[in-house]
Design a protein around this motif. Structure first.
Motif, PDB file in Angstrom:
ATOM      1  N   ASP A 125     -34.565  -3.957  72.055  1.00  0.00           N
ATOM      2  CA  ASP A 125     -33.230  -4.340  71.563  1.00  0.00           C
ATOM      3  C   ASP A 125     -33.147  -4.551  70.048  1.00  0.00           C
ATOM      4  OD1 ASP A 125     -32.054  -4.165  74.071  1.00  0.00           O
ATOM      5  OD2 ASP A 125     -32.605  -6.219  74.573  1.00  0.00           O
ATOM      6  N   ASP A 126     -34.086  -4.025  69.297  1.00  0.00           N
ATOM      7  CA  ASP A 126     -34.000  -4.059  67.835  1.00  0.00           C
ATOM      8  C   ASP A 126     -33.256  -2.784  67.421  1.00  0.00           C
ATOM      9  OD1 ASP A 126     -34.282  -4.051  65.107  1.00  0.00           O
ATOM     10  OD2 ASP A 126     -36.447  -4.411  65.117  1.00  0.00           O
ATOM     11  N   TRP A 127     -31.926  -2.876  67.418  1.00  0.00           N
ATOM     12  CA  TRP A 127     -31.108  -1.685  67.215  1.00  0.00           C
ATOM     13  C   TRP A 127     -31.231  -1.112  65.813  1.00  0.00           C
ATOM     14  CZ3 TRP A 127     -30.554   0.611  71.391  1.00  0.00           C
ATOM     15  CH2 TRP A 127     -30.385  -0.098  72.575  1.00  0.00           C
ATOM     16  N   ALA A 128     -31.558  -1.942  64.830  1.00  0.00           N
ATOM     17  CA  ALA A 128     -31.804  -1.421  63.483  1.00  0.00           C
ATOM     18  C   ALA A 128     -33.039  -0.521  63.490  1.00  0.00           C
ATOM     19  CB  ALA A 128     -31.975  -2.565  62.488  1.00  0.00           C
ATOM     20  N   ALA A 129     -34.066  -0.924  64.240  1.00  0.00           N
ATOM     21  CA  ALA A 129     -35.278  -0.102  64.343  1.00  0.00           C
ATOM     22  C   ALA A 129     -34.987   1.207  65.065  1.00  0.00           C
ATOM     23  CB  ALA A 129     -36.381  -0.867  65.067  1.00  0.00           C
ATOM     24  N   VAL A 130     -34.194   1.136  66.134  1.00  0.00           N
ATOM     25  CA  VAL A 130     -33.837   2.348  66.880  1.00  0.00           C
ATOM     26  C   VAL A 130     -33.054   3.306  65.984  1.00  0.00           C
ATOM     27  CG1 VAL A 130     -32.490   3.250  68.816  1.00  0.00           C
ATOM     28  CG2 VAL A 130     -33.882   1.196  69.116  1.00  0.00           C
ATOM     29  N   LYS A 131     -32.075   2.779  65.264  1.00  0.00           N
ATOM     30  CA  LYS A 131     -31.278   3.612  64.370  1.00  0.00           C
ATOM     31  C   LYS A 131     -32.161   4.255  63.296  1.00  0.00           C
ATOM     32  CE  LYS A 131     -27.219   3.398  61.389  1.00  0.00           C
ATOM     33  NZ  LYS A 131     -26.192   2.530  60.841  1.00  0.00           N
ATOM     34  N   GLY A 132     -33.057   3.482  62.701  1.00  0.00           N
ATOM     35  CA  GLY A 132     -33.962   4.014  61.684  1.00  0.00           C
ATOM     36  C   GLY A 132     -34.898   5.063  62.242  1.00  0.00           C
ATOM     37  N   TYR A 133     -35.397   4.838  63.451  1.00  0.00           N
ATOM     38  CA  TYR A 133     -36.300   5.793  64.096  1.00  0.00           C
ATOM     39  C   TYR A 133     -35.597   7.127  64.318  1.00  0.00           C
ATOM     40  CZ  TYR A 133     -39.226   7.843  67.747  1.00  0.00           C
ATOM     41  OH  TYR A 133     -40.007   8.681  68.494  1.00  0.00           O
ATOM     42  N   TYR A 134     -34.395   7.081  64.864  1.00  0.00           N
ATOM     43  CA  TYR A 134     -33.685   8.327  65.116  1.00  0.00           C
ATOM     44  C   TYR A 134     -33.213   8.997  63.822  1.00  0.00           C
ATOM     45  CZ  TYR A 134     -34.134   7.941  70.066  1.00  0.00           C
ATOM     46  OH  TYR A 134     -34.662   7.896  71.320  1.00  0.00           O
ATOM     47  N   ARG A 135     -32.922   8.201  62.803  1.00  0.00           N
ATOM     48  CA  ARG A 135     -32.584   8.778  61.501  1.00  0.00           C
ATOM     49  C   ARG A 135     -33.798   9.528  60.944  1.00  0.00           C
ATOM     50  NH1 ARG A 135     -31.629   4.387  58.113  1.00  0.00           N
ATOM     51  NH2 ARG A 135     -29.796   3.945  59.352  1.00  0.00           N
ATOM     52  N   LEU A 136     -34.983   8.977  61.163  1.00  0.00           N
ATOM     53  CA  LEU A 136     -36.210   9.599  60.683  1.00  0.00           C
ATOM     54  C   LEU A 136     -36.507  10.902  61.424  1.00  0.00           C
ATOM     55  CD1 LEU A 136     -38.843   9.415  58.970  1.00  0.00           C
ATOM     56  CD2 LEU A 136     -39.855   8.278  60.944  1.00  0.00           C
ATOM     57  N   ILE A 137     -36.402  10.886  62.748  1.00  0.00           N
ATOM     58  CA  ILE A 137     -36.791  12.076  63.507  1.00  0.00           C
ATOM     59  C   ILE A 137     -35.692  13.130  63.571  1.00  0.00           C
ATOM     60  CG2 ILE A 137     -38.466  10.822  64.887  1.00  0.00           C
ATOM     61  CD1 ILE A 137     -36.463  10.991  67.237  1.00  0.00           C
ATOM     62  N   ASP A 138     -34.451  12.770  63.269  1.00  0.00           N
ATOM     63  CA  ASP A 138     -33.346  13.723  63.334  1.00  0.00           C
ATOM     64  C   ASP A 138     -33.157  14.377  61.962  1.00  0.00           C
ATOM     65  OD1 ASP A 138     -31.225  15.154  64.370  1.00  0.00           O
ATOM     66  OD2 ASP A 138     -29.767  13.578  63.894  1.00  0.00           O
ATOM     67  N   GLN A 139     -34.102  15.214  61.596  1.00  0.00           N
ATOM     68  CA  GLN A 139     -34.087  15.893  60.310  1.00  0.00           C
ATOM     69  C   GLN A 139     -33.995  17.399  60.531  1.00  0.00           C
ATOM     70  OE1 GLN A 139     -34.147  14.371  57.254  1.00  0.00           O
ATOM     71  NE2 GLN A 139     -34.023  12.436  58.358  1.00  0.00           N
ATOM     72  N   PRO A 140     -33.348  18.124  59.622  1.00  0.00           N
ATOM     73  CA  PRO A 140     -33.312  19.577  59.743  1.00  0.00           C
ATOM     74  C   PRO A 140     -34.715  20.171  59.579  1.00  0.00           C
ATOM     75  CG  PRO A 140     -32.288  18.871  57.686  1.00  0.00           C
ATOM     76  CD  PRO A 140     -32.620  17.635  58.462  1.00  0.00           C
ATOM     77  N   ALA A 141     -34.896  21.380  60.075  1.00  0.00           N
ATOM     78  CA  ALA A 141     -36.207  22.026  60.047  1.00  0.00           C
ATOM     79  C   ALA A 141     -36.754  22.182  58.630  1.00  0.00           C
ATOM     80  CB  ALA A 141     -36.121  23.386  60.730  1.00  0.00           C
ATOM     81  N   ASP A 142     -35.873  22.363  57.644  1.00  0.00           N
ATOM     82  CA  ASP A 142     -36.341  22.565  56.273  1.00  0.00           C
ATOM     83  C   ASP A 142     -36.449  21.249  55.487  1.00  0.00           C
ATOM     84  OD1 ASP A 142     -33.640  22.092  56.119  1.00  0.00           O
ATOM     85  OD2 ASP A 142     -33.242  23.654  54.647  1.00  0.00           O
ATOM     86  N   SER A 143     -36.364  20.135  56.171  1.00  0.00           N
ATOM     87  CA  SER A 143     -36.451  18.826  55.524  1.00  0.00           C
ATOM     88  C   SER A 143     -37.860  18.567  55.016  1.00  0.00           C
ATOM     89  CB  SER A 143     -36.080  17.735  56.533  1.00  0.00           C
ATOM     90  OG  SER A 143     -36.357  16.463  56.014  1.00  0.00           O
ATOM     91  N   GLU A 144     -37.951  17.714  54.010  1.00  0.00           N
ATOM     92  CA  GLU A 144     -39.268  17.316  53.512  1.00  0.00           C
ATOM     93  C   GLU A 144     -39.858  16.185  54.340  1.00  0.00           C
ATOM     94  OE1 GLU A 144     -39.737  16.777  49.361  1.00  0.00           O
ATOM     95  OE2 GLU A 144     -38.478  18.479  48.869  1.00  0.00           O
ATOM     96  N   VAL A 145     -39.116  15.682  55.309  1.00  0.00           N
ATOM     97  CA  VAL A 145     -39.630  14.641  56.198  1.00  0.00           C
ATOM     98  C   VAL A 145     -40.365  15.340  57.334  1.00  0.00           C
ATOM     99  CG1 VAL A 145     -39.044  12.683  57.676  1.00  0.00           C
ATOM    100  CG2 VAL A 145     -37.719  13.117  55.612  1.00  0.00           C
ATOM    101  N   THR A 146     -41.671  15.499  57.142  1.00  0.00           N
ATOM    102  CA  THR A 146     -42.527  16.154  58.127  1.00  0.00           C
ATOM    103  C   THR A 146     -43.749  15.269  58.352  1.00  0.00           C
ATOM    104  OG1 THR A 146     -43.840  17.319  56.464  1.00  0.00           O
ATOM    105  CG2 THR A 146     -41.852  18.451  57.285  1.00  0.00           C
ATOM    106  N   PRO A 147     -44.436  15.441  59.463  1.00  0.00           N
ATOM    107  CA  PRO A 147     -45.662  14.666  59.666  1.00  0.00           C
ATOM    108  C   PRO A 147     -46.660  14.845  58.518  1.00  0.00           C
ATOM    109  CG  PRO A 147     -45.007  15.668  61.724  1.00  0.00           C
ATOM    110  CD  PRO A 147     -44.103  16.239  60.651  1.00  0.00           C
ATOM    111  N   GLY A 148     -46.781  16.061  58.024  1.00  0.00           N
ATOM    112  CA  GLY A 148     -47.702  16.320  56.921  1.00  0.00           C
ATOM    113  C   GLY A 148     -47.344  15.553  55.663  1.00  0.00           C
ATOM    114  N   HIS A 149     -46.053  15.525  55.319  1.00  0.00           N
ATOM    115  CA  HIS A 149     -45.624  14.791  54.126  1.00  0.00           C
ATOM    116  C   HIS A 149     -45.742  13.283  54.323  1.00  0.00           C
ATOM    117  CE1 HIS A 149     -43.164  18.435  52.691  1.00  0.00           C
ATOM    118  NE2 HIS A 149     -44.290  18.364  52.015  1.00  0.00           N
ATOM    119  N   ILE A 150     -45.455  12.820  55.524  1.00  0.00           N
ATOM    120  CA  ILE A 150     -45.566  11.392  55.803  1.00  0.00           C
ATOM    121  C   ILE A 150     -47.023  10.939  55.714  1.00  0.00           C
ATOM    122  CG2 ILE A 150     -45.325   9.633  57.612  1.00  0.00           C
ATOM    123  CD1 ILE A 150     -42.790  11.217  58.516  1.00  0.00           C
TER     124      ILE A 150
END
Length: 76
Positions: free
Chosen positions: A26-51
């Motif tokens: 029930d930590d909805w801020a964490a849930v929102k942040g998690y989905y914001r992180l994983i919901d990235q376009p394919a050409d995004s710089e947010v990748t496991p390698g960059h992280i």
């Protein structure tokens, strides 16, 4: 962002087979942040390698200084 990323990874690691919404307890801020992180376009710089890049660089430096390694990291 790094603290939240680490906290999200810790939570997911506690019970990796459960959905993050259940793991977040029930930590909805964490849930929102998690989905914001994983919901990235394919050409995004947010990748496991960059992280993981800073971790890999520090680990490589540590291995060079100590000239030993406890594990081998596979490329992503």
């Amino acid at each position: 962002m790094t603290k939240r990323l680490v906290a999200s990874a810790q939570r997911q690691g506690e019970d990796p087979l459960r959905a993050f919404t259940a793991v977040a307890r029930d930590d909805w801020a964490a849930v929102k942040g998690y989905y914001r992180l994983i919901d990235q376009p394919a050409d995004s710089e947010v990748t496991p390698g960059h992280i993981l890049a800073p971790h890999r660089a520090r680990s490589a430096g540590c291995r060079r200084r100590r000239r030993c390694c406890a594990c081998r990291m596979a490329p992503i």
